[in-house]
Design a protein around this motif. Structure first.
Motif, PDB file in Angstrom:
ATOM      1  N   ALA A  12       0.820  -1.207   0.000  1.00  0.00           N
ATOM      2  CA  ALA A  12       0.000   0.000   0.000  1.00  0.00           C
ATOM      3  C   ALA A  12       0.857   1.261   0.000  1.00  0.00           C
ATOM      4  O   ALA A  12       0.518   2.277  -0.621  1.00  0.00           O
ATOM      5  N   VAL A  13       1.976   1.202   0.740  1.00  0.00           N
ATOM      6  CA  VAL A  13       2.879   2.360   0.760  1.00  0.00           C
ATOM      7  C   VAL A  13       3.440   2.633  -0.653  1.00  0.00           C
ATOM      8  O   VAL A  13       3.524   3.771  -1.092  1.00  0.00           O
ATOM      9  N   LEU A  14       3.824   1.561  -1.364  1.00  0.00           N
ATOM     10  CA  LEU A  14       4.331   1.734  -2.740  1.00  0.00           C
ATOM     11  C   LEU A  14       3.271   2.399  -3.625  1.00  0.00           C
ATOM     12  O   LEU A  14       3.573   3.311  -4.411  1.00  0.00           O
ATOM     13  N   VAL A  15       2.026   1.888  -3.468  1.00  0.00           N
ATOM     14  CA  VAL A  15       0.954   2.443  -4.290  1.00  0.00           C
ATOM     15  C   VAL A  15       0.730   3.905  -3.950  1.00  0.00           C
ATOM     16  O   VAL A  15       0.590   4.762  -4.836  1.00  0.00           O
ATOM     17  N   ALA A  16       0.719   4.208  -2.640  1.00  0.00           N
ATOM     18  CA  ALA A  16       0.474   5.576  -2.212  1.00  0.00           C
ATOM     19  C   ALA A  16       1.571   6.524  -2.678  1.00  0.00           C
ATOM     20  O   ALA A  16       1.317   7.710  -2.939  1.00  0.00           O
ATOM     21  N   ASN A  17       2.797   6.009  -2.751  1.00  0.00           N
ATOM     22  CA  ASN A  17       3.926   6.853  -3.180  1.00  0.00           C
ATOM     23  C   ASN A  17       4.003   7.003  -4.705  1.00  0.00           C
ATOM     24  O   ASN A  17       4.934   7.626  -5.215  1.00  0.00           O
ATOM     25  N   GLY A  18       3.026   6.412  -5.419  1.00  0.00           N
ATOM     26  CA  GLY A  18       2.996   6.547  -6.875  1.00  0.00           C
ATOM     27  C   GLY A  18       4.044   5.744  -7.594  1.00  0.00           C
ATOM     28  O   GLY A  18       4.532   6.159  -8.651  1.00  0.00           O
ATOM     29  N   ALA A  19       4.393   4.595  -7.045  1.00  0.00           N
ATOM     30  CA  ALA A  19       5.377   3.746  -7.714  1.00  0.00           C
ATOM     31  C   ALA A  19       4.832   3.283  -9.065  1.00  0.00           C
ATOM     32  O   ALA A  19       3.621   3.178  -9.261  1.00  0.00           O
TER      33      ALA A  19
END
Length: 883
Positions: A12-19
């Protein structure tokens, strides 16, 4: 559960950071592997063609499914599995080798998998793909694997949705920037070619394509590449013509007017365009129609190389882009059209100014041809033609490239066949030929030799009559625009106005000049100028009146030769008065002799023989000639010539013919004067001879007898007193001589005027004359009495004519016919003799003199071997010649 929640948080963190999606997919595959310890983990994206592409993967050992690989998903078992996944439900497969089949299954079994499970990935309410987990052979599927996978598919969907949103925003930004750059070019008034190149480049970069381009449809069979980018621009030249046909994107759009796509060019496509696409190693090609002002203008296309795929939304993006491209093209074309209209109006104003200033025709025609060529653009030829009375056309102006050997000013060509000039001449309306190869005729053949492809022609109508035509032609395969005829017609109207004004001015000037010529020539005729002086004066007038550099006059000497009787402007070392020239071959004089009407020759292309060679030596390009007829007989020819670069004025043949008519009258009058003088001399001579003959006959005949009678009577008078018998004998002898004298006087008087003519009239006299001749003669004479003078003249004409028949014709019969009609007595004497009568013989000249003395005329028709017909027309009221 805690481990799974931690894994989900990390993703979720990756997704939130726009990876990037690829990074998210790789992380999800790795986290799933850490939790479930499978043999393989794959994240599959479903494609429109039914295949699947590996978007993310992880493997414990050799992995047959690398990221980016594409697999066919067409086995019925796999199709069924995907159909189940589309319902939003996971799948569970306990024995992969037994339960499903297909290429990807075989690859997985070979890698050692035994069981598998999958969960669908749904993005925006539509199935995007699925996550698959495969366990090693002999390893069972983990508990609740379907639910645990479902947690990760939500993250995949969120990552995809976020990524697509970002990509869409970036794409929209890129598209907006691209459109702004194109719009800026259009707003700055960049040339259409620059706008088209920019559009192709922007599209290629936006779609990450290998090739992109803009196509303009010329007609239903031809397209033109107006801009190419990438591989297309490297291999195919801008401006190249592409034949429409076969199965390919461009042909589909041209035929249907709808978007088109071909995903595998190698087996599916055909036609010449497809062959070029294969040379470009095209894999997938898409295209959309460009509609401009409601018409199919062309297409915008993009293509990928073999091994690459076209984005799934490429078609939609392309279609959105074409709307703006169509607007740009429409604006560009509108601006070009406005500029063209402005140029056209400026050209029309310049021509109108020349018309108003009454510029010379040659200058006006040349300027019009130049302006029309400028209005239509590059590689345009323009010609103005003037129609001539003999169904030919003379080139009066040209402009454009004019290849070597092309038409030039002054050339005269037949207006035959189905070419532009001939069709305009016949139909008197604007005409176009989009394919000159289908036309025939002299001018059409000339055009085909010089590879002229298309042409437009409009009539030049002056006061309702077809004066000529303006023709515009080009060398390209494309046809002229639909409104070409209207553009040309605007110029022809101005030309017609100028011609009408010029003709009106020229007509007034011509009439004034011709009247002056008539007065001068008539003065010479009235003053009874010598023929040589008259001829010289006339050709001087011809040269000045027609603007000819040379003029001359020839008298025909039979059908083979002519004599030069006057000349002006020629080199006397080449042409001199009195020279006899042969009429063999083709020349103006020979044509006039053959046809009896005006003729023209262009010496660069026509003419042969001695006379034609002589004329060429005098350095002239064009010669016209008109017949000179004297009393209905072709007497000679008057001619005028122009040097290179000069042209005869309009109607030159007709004007020369009018001047020839003056010469006709002058020569006829001079000839009549000469004939009258000769006739008077012959009458005086004949009168003197007749008087001498009468004196001689009286002296030798009746006078001698009368003298003898007087002497005998004197002797009888003396013998009366001495010898009465001798006196009686002398009286008898004197009486006999007196009677003989009386007979001789009667015979002499009969030779002057027969008594039967005086007593019985013309019919009885001719009957009596015919009866005394040893030749069958049929006589048909009206019994109406005429004036003594007319009867005696008619009688002696018949008498002299019959005398000639008996002496010279070897005839077996003759006819004498007299008729009264229209105030004229017509005397005709016809025989069936050998013909060939000499009109200059003394007897026939005397007959002519008698007829002329009464104001009549004589005609002799005497072809060799066909007898002779002598016809004298005598007015019933004789017109005596004074002086």
């Amino acid at each position: 559960m805690a481990e799974q929640q931690a894994a989900l948080r990390r993703v979720a963190v990756l997704v939130a950071n726009g990876a990037a999606p690829a990074d998210v997919f790789e992380a999800i595959a790795r986290e799933v592997a850490e939790l479930l310890r499978p043999r393989l983990v794959q994240i599959y994206r479903w494609e429109r063609d039914g295949s699947v592409t590996v978007a993310g993967t992880w493997g414990d050992g050799p992995n047959p499914f690398p990221a980016g690989s594409n697999w066919a998903w067409d086995d019925p078992s796999l199709v069924a599995m995907r159909a189940h996944l589309r319902t939003g439900q996971p799948v569970r497969i306990e024995d992969v080798a037994e339960d499903i089949a297909g290429e990807p299954v075989e690859a997985g079994v070979s890698a050692g998998i035994g069981s598998a499970a999958g969960a669908p990935v749904v993005v925006g309410g539509e199935a995007w793909g699925h996550i698959g987990v495969a366990m090693a052979k002999g390893m069972p599927l983990p508990d609740r694997i379907e639910e645990r996978l479902a947690d990760f598919t939500e993250l995949v969907a969120t990552a995809i949705s976020s990524s697509e949103t970002r990509e869409q925003h970036a794409r929209l930004a890129d598209e907006q920037a691209a459109l702004r750059r194109v719009a800026t070019l259009v707003a700055r008034g960049a040339p259409p070619a620059d706008v088209f190149d920019a559009v192709a480049a922007e599209l290629g970069r936006l779609l990450d394509a290998a090739s992109s381009g803009l196509i303009r449809f010329e007609d239903e069979n031809t397209a033109t590449l107006v801009a190419g980018w990438g591989r297309l621009g490297e291999v195919v030249t801008t401006g190249a013509r592409l034949p429409i046909g076969g199965v390919n994107v461009i042909t589909k759009i041209a035929r249907t007017g709808r978007p088109a796509r071909i995903d595998d060019y190698d087996p599916q496509a055909s036609g010449e365009i497809a062959e070029q696409a294969r040379q470009l190693q095209t894999s997938t090609a898409i295209g959309s129609p460009i509609q401009v002002a409601g018409r199919l203008w062309g297409a915008i296309i993009a293509a990928t190389l073999s091994g690459a795929t076209m984005p799934t939304d490429a078609q939609a993006r392309l279609e959105q882009f074409t709307e703006l491209i169509a607007t740009a093209i429409s604006n560009t074309e509108a601006r070009v059209e406005l500029a063209r209209l402005a140029d056209e109006q400026a050209a029309l104003r310049r021509v109108a100014t020349l018309v108003a200033e009454e510029a010379p025709a040659e200058e006006l025609f040349a300027k019009v041809a130049e302006e029309v060529a400028g209005v239509f653009g590059q590689r345009i030829d323009t010609a103005i033609l003037r129609y001539e009375p003999d169904e030919t056309a003379t080139v009066v102006a040209v402009s454009g490239e004019q290849p070597a050997g092309g038409i030039r000013v002054g050339v005269r060509m037949p207006i035959d066949g189905s070419g532009i000039s001939a069709t305009v001449y016949r139909e008197r309306r604007p005409v176009r030929l989009d394919d000159y190869g289908s036309a025939d005729g002299s001018i059409a053949d000339h055009a085909k030799v010089h590879e002229i492809r298309a042409a437009v022609g409009c009539p030049i109508l002056v006061r309702g009559r077809p004066w000529g035509a303006m023709v515009v032609a080009h060398y390209d395969e494309r046809p002229f625009p639909p409104e070409a005829e209207r553009h040309v017609s605007q110029f022809t109207e101005l030309v017609a106005t100028a011609i009408a004004n010029a003709e009106a001015r020229a007509e007034l000037q011509r009439l004034a000049a011709e009247q002056a010529v008539l007065r001068r020539v008539a003065t010479l005729v009235a003053e009874e100028a010598a023929p040589a002086d008259l001829f010289d004066a006339v050709i001087d007038e011809v040269g000045r009146l027609l603007g000819a550099s040379q003029a001359g006059m020839m008298r025909y000497e039979g059908s083979q030769e002519a004599t030069i009787v006057a000349q002006r402007g020629q080199d006397p070392s080449i042409v001199r008065i009195g020279m006899r020239v042969s009429l063999e071959g083709d020349s103006v004089a020979a044509r006039v002799l053959r046809n009896g009407r005006a003729a023209r020759i262009n010496h660069l292309e026509e003419g042969r023989g001695d006379l034609a060679d002589l004329v060429r030596r005098t350095n002239v390009d064009v010669t016209i000639g008109a017949p000179i007829k004297v009393e209905g007989r072709l007497w000679g020819v008057i001619a005028a010539s122009w040097k290179p670069g000069e042209l005869p004025p309009a109607g030159a043949e007709e004007r020369l013919g009018e001047l020839a008519g003056l010469i006709d009258t002058a020569i006829a009058n001079a000839h009549s004067r000469d004939q009258l003088t000769e006739s008077r001399a012959r009458v005086v001579t004949a009168g003197d001879e007749a008087r001498r003959r009468v004196v001689r006959d009286l002296h030798d005949g009746a006078q001698q007898r009368l003298v003898y009678s007087i002497v005998t009577l004197k002797l009888a008078q003396r013998a009366q007193r001495t010898d009465p018998e001798q006196a009686a004998a002398l009286l008898a002898e004197a009486l006999d001589h007196a009677e003989q004298s009386n007979l001789e006087l009667r015979e002499l008087a009969h030779g002057i005027l027969p008594a039967v003519l005086t007593r019985g009239g013309l019919g009885d006299a001719i009957d009596s004359l015919a009866a005394r001749l040893d030749l069958p003669i049929r006589v048909e004479v009206p019994r109406t009495r005429l004036t003594p003078e007319l009867e005696s003249s008619a009688y002696f004409i018949v008498a002299e004519a019959l005398t000639n028949v008996v002496k010279h014709s070897q005839a077996t019969s003759a006819e004498v016919t007299l008729t009264l009609s229209g105030g004229t007595l017509t005397v005709e004497v016809r025989d069936d003799g050998v013909g060939g009568a000499d009109a200059g013989g003394y007897g026939l000249l005397g007959i002519g003199d008698r007829a002329a003395a009464l104001g009549g005329r004589l005609r002799i028709d005497s072809p060799p071997g066909e007898g002779t017909v002598l016809t004298a027309a005598l007015p019933l009221a004789p017109q005596r010649h004074s002086g």
